[in-house]
Scaffold this motif. Structure first.
Motif, short mmCIF file in Angstrom:
data_model
loop_
_atom_site.label_atom_id
_atom_site.label_comp_id
_atom_site.label_asym_id
_atom_site.label_seq_id
_atom_site.Cartn_x
_atom_site.Cartn_y
_atom_site.Cartn_z
N GLY A 76 58.49 29.12 37.01
CA GLY A 76 59.12 27.91 37.78
C GLY A 76 58.83 26.22 36.76
N ASP A 77 58.96 25.43 38.00
CA ASP A 77 58.59 23.97 37.65
C ASP A 77 56.69 23.75 37.22
N PRO A 78 56.90 23.75 36.43
CA PRO A 78 55.31 23.34 36.42
C PRO A 78 54.82 22.55 37.17
N GLU A 79 55.56 21.29 37.62
CA GLU A 79 55.12 20.26 38.41
C GLU A 79 54.71 21.04 39.74
N ARG A 80 56.02 21.64 40.13
CA ARG A 80 55.09 22.51 41.81
C ARG A 80 54.84 23.82 41.53
N LEU A 81 53.64 23.68 40.07
CA LEU A 81 53.50 24.96 40.66
C LEU A 81 52.06 24.48 40.30
N ASN A 82 51.22 23.34 39.75
CA ASN A 82 49.83 22.89 39.80
C ASN A 82 48.80 23.99 40.76
N SER A 83 49.73 23.27 42.28
CA SER A 83 48.56 23.54 43.38
C SER A 83 48.74 24.67 43.39
N TYR A 84 48.83 25.65 42.88
CA TYR A 84 48.98 27.57 43.28
C TYR A 84 48.07 27.94 41.66
N GLY A 85 48.19 27.24 40.91
CA GLY A 85 47.68 28.24 39.25
C GLY A 85 46.17 28.45 39.60
N GLU A 86 44.90 27.57 39.71
CA GLU A 86 43.86 27.80 40.19
C GLU A 86 43.73 29.19 40.96
N LEU A 87 44.10 28.79 42.37
CA LEU A 87 44.40 29.48 43.09
C LEU A 87 44.53 31.55 42.83
N LEU A 88 45.73 31.06 41.88
CA LEU A 88 46.23 32.67 41.66
C LEU A 88 45.08 33.01 40.01
N LYS A 89 45.03 31.98 39.98
CA LYS A 89 44.11 32.89 39.19
C LYS A 89 42.52 33.52 39.49
N MET A 90 42.17 32.55 40.42
CA MET A 90 41.16 33.09 40.86
C MET A 90 41.31 34.57 41.23
N THR A 91 42.46 34.39 42.14
CA THR A 91 42.40 35.88 43.07
C THR A 91 42.74 36.83 41.76
N ALA A 92 43.16 36.74 40.28
CA ALA A 92 43.48 37.70 39.40
C ALA A 92 42.45 38.32 39.08
N GLU A 93 41.31 36.79 38.87
CA GLU A 93 40.06 37.37 38.57
C GLU A 93 39.59 38.09 39.21
N LEU A 94 39.57 38.14 40.39
CA LEU A 94 38.49 38.60 41.25
C LEU A 94 39.16 40.27 41.39
N ILE A 95 40.35 40.33 41.25
CA ILE A 95 40.69 42.21 41.48
C ILE A 95 40.81 42.47 40.64
N VAL A 96 40.43 41.49 39.06
CA VAL A 96 39.68 42.18 37.33
C VAL A 96 38.20 43.20 37.93
N GLN B 203 36.48 43.76 40.91
CA GLN B 203 36.28 44.29 42.00
C GLN B 203 36.62 45.78 40.95
N ALA B 204 38.11 45.88 40.43
CA ALA B 204 38.37 46.86 40.04
C ALA B 204 37.19 47.68 39.05
N ASN B 205 36.63 46.71 37.85
CA ASN B 205 35.99 46.87 36.89
C ASN B 205 34.48 47.55 37.73
N SER B 206 34.84 46.90 38.74
CA SER B 206 33.25 47.39 38.94
C SER B 206 33.43 48.42 39.84
N LEU B 207 34.36 49.10 40.10
CA LEU B 207 34.81 50.15 40.62
C LEU B 207 35.14 51.41 39.67
N GLU B 208 35.13 51.17 38.71
CA GLU B 208 35.49 51.35 37.25
C GLU B 208 34.29 52.05 37.01
N LEU B 209 33.19 50.64 36.58
CA LEU B 209 31.57 50.26 36.52
C LEU B 209 31.34 51.80 37.03
N ALA B 210 31.04 51.61 38.41
CA ALA B 210 30.07 52.67 39.36
C ALA B 210 30.89 54.26 39.21
N GLN B 211 32.54 54.66 39.23
CA GLN B 211 32.78 55.70 38.93
C GLN B 211 32.32 56.15 37.27
#
Length: 382
Positions: free
Chosen positions: A94-114, A116-124
């Motif tokens: 999309g248009d970078p100027e309009r997406l800047n406000s979403y960027g860090e939120l999505l980055k944080m969400t993606a890193e949390l998912i990673v 959690q998945a790795n913590s579960l994988e490590l525990a297993q």
């Protein structure tokens, strides 16, 4: 160790696209698109992601610069981190100027998912490692090897702690409750609190538990362990409880002998189910002699021990002499108590005892002879 595969990448795409109505791409550390809202782009290399990875920064791409890069559309690309390492990139179309406000939120969400998945994988992974370690430990017939000692250290297990083996086995499926469901329930109970138990599944219907042997902090107390088993069973629903068989093995002082403890638990379980099928708890101490003799059953020594008693059984069609012998053994050779128990005269008892000696060729007035018939009776009943 981290992982970011296509399955996890697509999961990130699906979750983040619920936050904003824009296409999301997730690339690995080589810039290859693993997940995307535009499925046809999966597998292609994203040059914008390569820039974000090489420079470790957010890369904005407008419509003009997108035309100069391969596999790229206008948008922003943010490096994803896990434990301080760049593991990939999340891109928003999309248009970078309009997406800047979403960027860090999505980055944080993606890193949390990673994370959690790795913590579960490590525990297993740790659980599988611990289970495999336990199975190796109970099958070992040697002293503790350097490999086992190192493995235990890596898993945080005190391999020298005194332990005793117990087995929990699920019977049948008459109540339409799967064995797996019951074992999961038992596992949860063993872990809450764990009391230092090491637990592993030896089959789809059986668990082995290597229990700390000194629950009172001082010495081995099988009666205290028996009470613990009762407490465990009492925490289960009646329908589950009725299908469980629990056996407790013998405690050996040497840590390397935990495999022997497991073997005694298995043999105690087999004998207990055969001799007392209505019970659901079997202790080695209650079956110790039979367990110790069990290995003789298919050995020539066992066959020799059984021969005199088997001769008696073959000749005693009505079972009267065997019943007499059992009473004689029960009362330790006291003829008067034996006669009273059988409701017969002592002369009748002496006649039967003489008959037993004639048939077996064994002098039951001697300890060796009486012991041979006693052992033969035990081995025959196993």
């Amino acid at each position: 160790m981290y992982f970011l595969d296509s399955t996890l990448a697509q999961l990130i795409v699906e979750r983040t696209m619920k936050i904003i109505v824009h296409n999301i791409n997730v690339m690995n550390a080589q810039g290859v698109i693993l997940g995307s809202g535009e499925s046809h782009r999966i597998g292609s290399t994203h040059e914008g992601a390569l820039l974000a990875i090489s420079q470790n920064r957010t890369v904005e791409i407008n419509a003009a610069s997108a035309d100069t890069l391969h596999g790229v559309k206008a948008g922003i690309n943010l490096p994803l981190h896990y434990q301080g390492e760049i593991i990939g990139v999340i891109g928003i179309t999309g248009d970078p100027e309009r997406l800047n406000s979403y960027g860090e939120l999505l980055k944080m969400t993606a890193e949390l998912i990673v994370e959690q998945a790795n913590s579960l994988e490590l525990a297993q992974w740790q659980y599988r490692q611990k289970e495999e370690f336990i199975l190796q430990l109970i099958s070992s017939t040697q002293e503790l090897t350097p490999h086992l000692i190192d493995w235990a250290t890596q898993l945080g297990i005190d391999i020298y702690a005194p332990r005793v083996a117990a087995i929990i086995q699920v019977q049948g499926d008459k109540e339409q409750i799967s064995a797996n469901s019951i074992l999961k329930k038992v596992l949860n109970l063993l872990e809450s609190p764990s009391r230092g138990n090491l637990v592993a599944m030896t089959s789809m219907t059986e668990l082995v538990i290597l229990k700390p042997a000194f629950l009172n902090g001082k010495q081995w107390d099988p009666q205290l362990e028996s009470q613990r088993i009762d407490q465990l069973l009492s925490r289960l629903p009646l329908k589950m409880n009725a299908r469980l068989k629990v056996s407790l093995g013998h405690f050996f002082i040497k840590p390397a002998d935990i495999s022997r403890s497991y073997q005694t638990a298995k043999e105690t379980l087999a004998l207990g189910m055969q001799l007392s099928p209505d019970q659901n708890k079997y202790l080695y101490d209650d079956y110790s002699l039979r367990v110790l003799l069990s290995t003789l059953k298919n050995d020539w020594r066992g066959e020799e021990l059984i021969t005199p008693f088997q001769t008696l059984i073959d000749a005693d069609k009505k079972g009267q002499l065997n019943k007499t012998l059992t009473a004689y053994l029960t009362h330790f050779g006291d003829q008067q108590k034996c006669a009273n128990a059988l409701f017969i005269h002592r002369n009748t008892l002496r006649y039967r005892l003489d008959k037993i000696q004639q048939i077996t060729g064994v002098d039951i007035q001697q300890l060796d002879g009486l012991l041979q018939l006693y052992l033969g009776q035990i081995l025959t009943s196993q």
